[in-house]
Design a protein around this motif. Structure first.
Motif, PDB file in Angstrom:
ATOM      1  N   PHE A 168       0.814  -1.211   0.000  1.00 40.35           N
ATOM      2  CA  PHE A 168       0.000   0.000   0.000  1.00 40.35           C
ATOM      3  C   PHE A 168       0.856   1.273   0.000  1.00 40.35           C
ATOM      4  CE2 PHE A 168      -2.913  -3.125   1.823  1.00 40.35           C
ATOM      5  CZ  PHE A 168      -4.113  -2.814   1.193  1.00 40.35           C
ATOM      6  N   LEU A 169       2.122   1.154   0.358  1.00 40.28           N
ATOM      7  CA  LEU A 169       2.942   2.339   0.609  1.00 40.28           C
ATOM      8  C   LEU A 169       3.308   3.080  -0.671  1.00 40.28           C
ATOM      9  CD1 LEU A 169       5.320   0.966   3.386  1.00 40.28           C
ATOM     10  CD2 LEU A 169       3.141   2.176   3.638  1.00 40.28           C
ATOM     11  N   THR A 170       3.279   4.401  -0.580  1.00 41.93           N
ATOM     12  CA  THR A 170       3.647   5.255  -1.707  1.00 41.93           C
ATOM     13  C   THR A 170       4.942   6.013  -1.465  1.00 41.93           C
ATOM     14  OG1 THR A 170       2.330   7.096  -0.845  1.00 41.93           O
ATOM     15  CG2 THR A 170       1.229   5.569  -2.332  1.00 41.93           C
ATOM     16  N   GLY A 171       5.521   5.865  -0.277  1.00 40.68           N
ATOM     17  CA  GLY A 171       6.727   6.609   0.064  1.00 40.68           C
ATOM     18  C   GLY A 171       6.378   7.904   0.773  1.00 40.68           C
ATOM     19  N   THR A 172       7.299   8.362   1.608  1.00 38.73           N
ATOM     20  CA  THR A 172       7.036   9.570   2.400  1.00 38.73           C
ATOM     21  C   THR A 172       7.529  10.837   1.712  1.00 38.73           C
ATOM     22  OG1 THR A 172       9.105   9.207   3.608  1.00 38.73           O
ATOM     23  CG2 THR A 172       7.100   8.295   4.568  1.00 38.73           C
TER      24      THR A 172
ATOM     25  N   VAL B  63       9.992  -7.559  -8.260  1.00 40.07           N
ATOM     26  CA  VAL B  63      10.839  -6.536  -8.876  1.00 40.07           C
ATOM     27  C   VAL B  63      10.002  -5.461  -9.567  1.00 40.07           C
ATOM     28  CG1 VAL B  63      12.770  -8.106  -9.190  1.00 40.07           C
ATOM     29  CG2 VAL B  63      11.081  -7.896 -11.001  1.00 40.07           C
ATOM     30  N   SER B  64       8.695  -5.506  -9.412  1.00 40.29           N
ATOM     31  CA  SER B  64       7.824  -4.550 -10.079  1.00 40.29           C
ATOM     32  C   SER B  64       8.111  -3.126  -9.608  1.00 40.29           C
ATOM     33  CB  SER B  64       6.360  -4.888  -9.803  1.00 40.29           C
ATOM     34  OG  SER B  64       5.505  -3.868 -10.282  1.00 40.29           O
ATOM     35  N   THR B  65       8.062  -2.171 -10.539  1.00 45.07           N
ATOM     36  CA  THR B  65       8.268  -0.755 -10.198  1.00 45.07           C
ATOM     37  C   THR B  65       6.954   0.007 -10.145  1.00 45.07           C
ATOM     38  OG1 THR B  65       8.605  -0.220 -12.541  1.00 45.07           O
ATOM     39  CG2 THR B  65      10.560  -0.730 -11.238  1.00 45.07           C
ATOM     40  N   ASP B  66       5.837  -0.695 -10.230  1.00 45.22           N
ATOM     41  CA  ASP B  66       4.537  -0.022 -10.229  1.00 45.22           C
ATOM     42  C   ASP B  66       4.158   0.412  -8.811  1.00 45.22           C
ATOM     43  OD1 ASP B  66       4.282  -0.470 -12.939  1.00 45.22           O
ATOM     44  OD2 ASP B  66       3.237  -2.391 -12.660  1.00 45.22           O
ATOM     45  N   PRO B  67       3.838   1.680  -8.616  1.00 46.87           N
ATOM     46  CA  PRO B  67       3.342   2.125  -7.305  1.00 46.87           C
ATOM     47  C   PRO B  67       1.881   1.708  -7.151  1.00 46.87           C
ATOM     48  CG  PRO B  67       3.296   3.947  -8.853  1.00 46.87           C
ATOM     49  CD  PRO B  67       3.929   2.786  -9.585  1.00 46.87           C
ATOM     50  N   PRO B  68       1.362   1.710  -5.934  1.00 47.97           N
ATOM     51  CA  PRO B  68      -0.050   1.364  -5.760  1.00 47.97           C
ATOM     52  C   PRO B  68      -0.932   2.412  -6.438  1.00 47.97           C
ATOM     53  CG  PRO B  68       0.866   2.223  -3.720  1.00 47.97           C
ATOM     54  CD  PRO B  68       2.007   2.039  -4.659  1.00 47.97           C
ATOM     55  N   GLY B  69      -1.838   1.961  -7.314  1.00 55.34           N
ATOM     56  CA  GLY B  69      -2.720   2.879  -8.025  1.00 55.34           C
ATOM     57  C   GLY B  69      -4.076   2.989  -7.369  1.00 55.34           C
ATOM     58  N   THR B  70      -5.038   3.435  -8.129  1.00 52.80           N
ATOM     59  CA  THR B  70      -6.374   3.653  -7.573  1.00 52.80           C
ATOM     60  C   THR B  70      -7.105   2.344  -7.281  1.00 52.80           C
ATOM     61  OG1 THR B  70      -7.220   3.916  -9.839  1.00 52.80           O
ATOM     62  CG2 THR B  70      -6.662   5.923  -8.628  1.00 52.80           C
ATOM     63  N   VAL B  71      -6.615   1.237  -7.826  1.00 57.61           N
ATOM     64  CA  VAL B  71      -7.224  -0.045  -7.469  1.00 57.61           C
ATOM     65  C   VAL B  71      -6.928  -0.373  -6.008  1.00 57.61           C
ATOM     66  CG1 VAL B  71      -7.176  -2.533  -7.865  1.00 57.61           C
ATOM     67  CG2 VAL B  71      -7.207  -0.970  -9.808  1.00 57.61           C
ATOM     68  N   MET B  72      -5.683  -0.169  -5.600  1.00 57.17           N
ATOM     69  CA  MET B  72      -5.294  -0.408  -4.206  1.00 57.17           C
ATOM     70  C   MET B  72      -5.712   0.739  -3.305  1.00 57.17           C
ATOM     71  SD  MET B  72      -3.624  -3.318  -3.562  1.00 57.17           S
ATOM     72  CE  MET B  72      -2.416  -3.054  -2.276  1.00 57.17           C
TER      73      MET B  72
END
Length: 390
Positions: A38-42, A174-183
């Motif tokens: 779920f994390l997007t980074g601070t 190894v995915s570089t995808d951030p959590p989007g609107t689905v998550m």
């Protein structure tokens, strides 16, 4: 019309300690594995890899290494193995009660149906990464596998393991995808609109990744390996030692890169080490199941069959694993969903790990209280009634 009646579920007091203890312990790993995605980074535009923001502190990087090495891709295969093990147990009990193969298959399909239904609701309302619907689909197809020979189970399991190790760019590790609107949906309408395709994708393709541990679970369940650890001690020791060692070593290319110890490899290398991380995780999941079973047997022998309050609480959690798994998702939904607390951009990897541990500990206390009262979890009752029509 058949005159046989199905055997009901095993009484809680008659269940073997090993499988339940394994489920209870591994629910901690499930919490750790699910929550960090779920994390997007601070910091704004933080780089994400393998579900971990890379803008954290040294402690965050250490926690990332631990989770990537021992948790991610290791806990879920163990649950797939235990799922197959439980199916084998159901089949044996029904067959001993006089049920025909067709009746057994229909009973398993009823169980699959309730898993599928609960999984869809769970995914829509709480956690987009639901695996219950995937288990339902796996059981719909896998109900036919209960009639396969031992050799065929092992051969097909090996083929699926080899398939998971093939180079691929689709590995979550190894995915570089951030959590989007689905998550992290901004509102309920977006959530209900965007999640169904993702849930369908996971439910329909997820069984490919879980087929190997599921089939091995069927094989082991026929022999009651986890219920007779003294008889299978050599096998369990070998699987625990080899499986966990291979899983730890196989995780290092990804884990060290995620922790910032080594440079992130090129895309071509990641296409190899990502599947390697996932495939060795299957062996690690088997190793964890074997290790916990050996530990459970040791604890029982030391205390003459009475494991103690802590072990009883962990086993009670395993007996109510579906309820505890869903309870975790309630916490993730409240804490991370943007239109609720929305802490995905506030919590660090370390703070999220502490949240996961606290959530798991709370579920252990809840399960222990239900155990003291002799009550099953509400979702275990639902599955029981749908499966056995009682």
């Amino acid at each position: 019309m058949s005159s046989t009646t199905s055997a009901g579920p095993v009484a809680l007091s008659a269940r073997a300690l090993g499988p339940d203890l394994a489920r209870g312990c591994m629910l901690l790993f499930i919490a750790l594995a699910n929550s960090h995605y779920f994390l997007t980074g601070t910091t704004a535009g933080a780089e994400i890899r393998g579900g971990f923001p890379l803008d954290g502190s040294g402690v965050d990087r250490a926690v990332t290494w631990v989770i990537a090495t021992f948790v991610d891709g290791r806990a879920f295969p163990m649950f797939g193995f235990l799922f197959g093990y439980g199916v084998a147990h159901i089949v044996r009990r029904q067959s001993e009660a006089g049920a025909t193969p067709r009746e057994v298959r229909h009973l398993l399909w009823r169980r699959a149906g309730v898993l599928l239904a609960v999984g869809v609701v769970h995914g829509l309302l709480l956690f987009a990464g639901d695996i219950l619907a995937m288990y339902g689909v796996l059981l719909i197809v896998g109900a036919w596998a209960v009639r396969w020979s031992d050799r065929w189970l092992l051969v097909v399991a090996g083929l699926f393991l080899a398939l998971s190790a093939l180079p691929s760019a689709d590995s979550l590790s190894v995915s570089t995808d951030p959590p989007g609107t689905v998550m992290l949906p901004p509102d309920l309408a977006t959530q209900l609109a965007e999640r169904p395709p993702v849930l369908a994708f996971i439910a329909l393709l997820g069984p490919i990744g879980f087929a190997c541990p599921y089939l091995l679970g069927l094989w082991a369940g026929r022999r009651r390996v986890l219920e007779q650890p003294e008889r299978y001690r050599r096998l369990l020791v070998t699987v625990a030692a080899a499986g966990i060692t291979v899983a730890v070593l196989g995780a290092q290319p990804v884990a060290l890169a995620l922790a910032g110890v080594i440079a992130v490899p090129s895309a071509g290398v990641l296409d190899v080490v990502g599947p390697l991380h996932d495939a060795t995780g299957v062996l690690g999941g088997l190793g964890y199941a074997a290790l916990v079973t050996l530990a459970a047997r040791r604890l029982e022998s030391v205390v003459e069959g009475r494991p103690g309050r802590v072990i009883d609480a962990l086993a009670a959690t395993g007996q109510r694993s579906m309820t505890c798994y869903l309870a975790q998702s309630v916490v993730w939904a409240v804490v991370f969903t943007p239109y609720l607390l929305g802490l995905a951009g506030t919590l660090t990897v370390t703070a999220t790990a502490l949240l996961a541990i606290t959530t798991w500990a709370g579920s252990v206390l809840l399960a222990a209280e239900l155990g003291r009262r002799g009550r099953r979890g509400p979702f275990e009752v639902l599955v029981r009634r749908a499966t056995y029509r009682t």
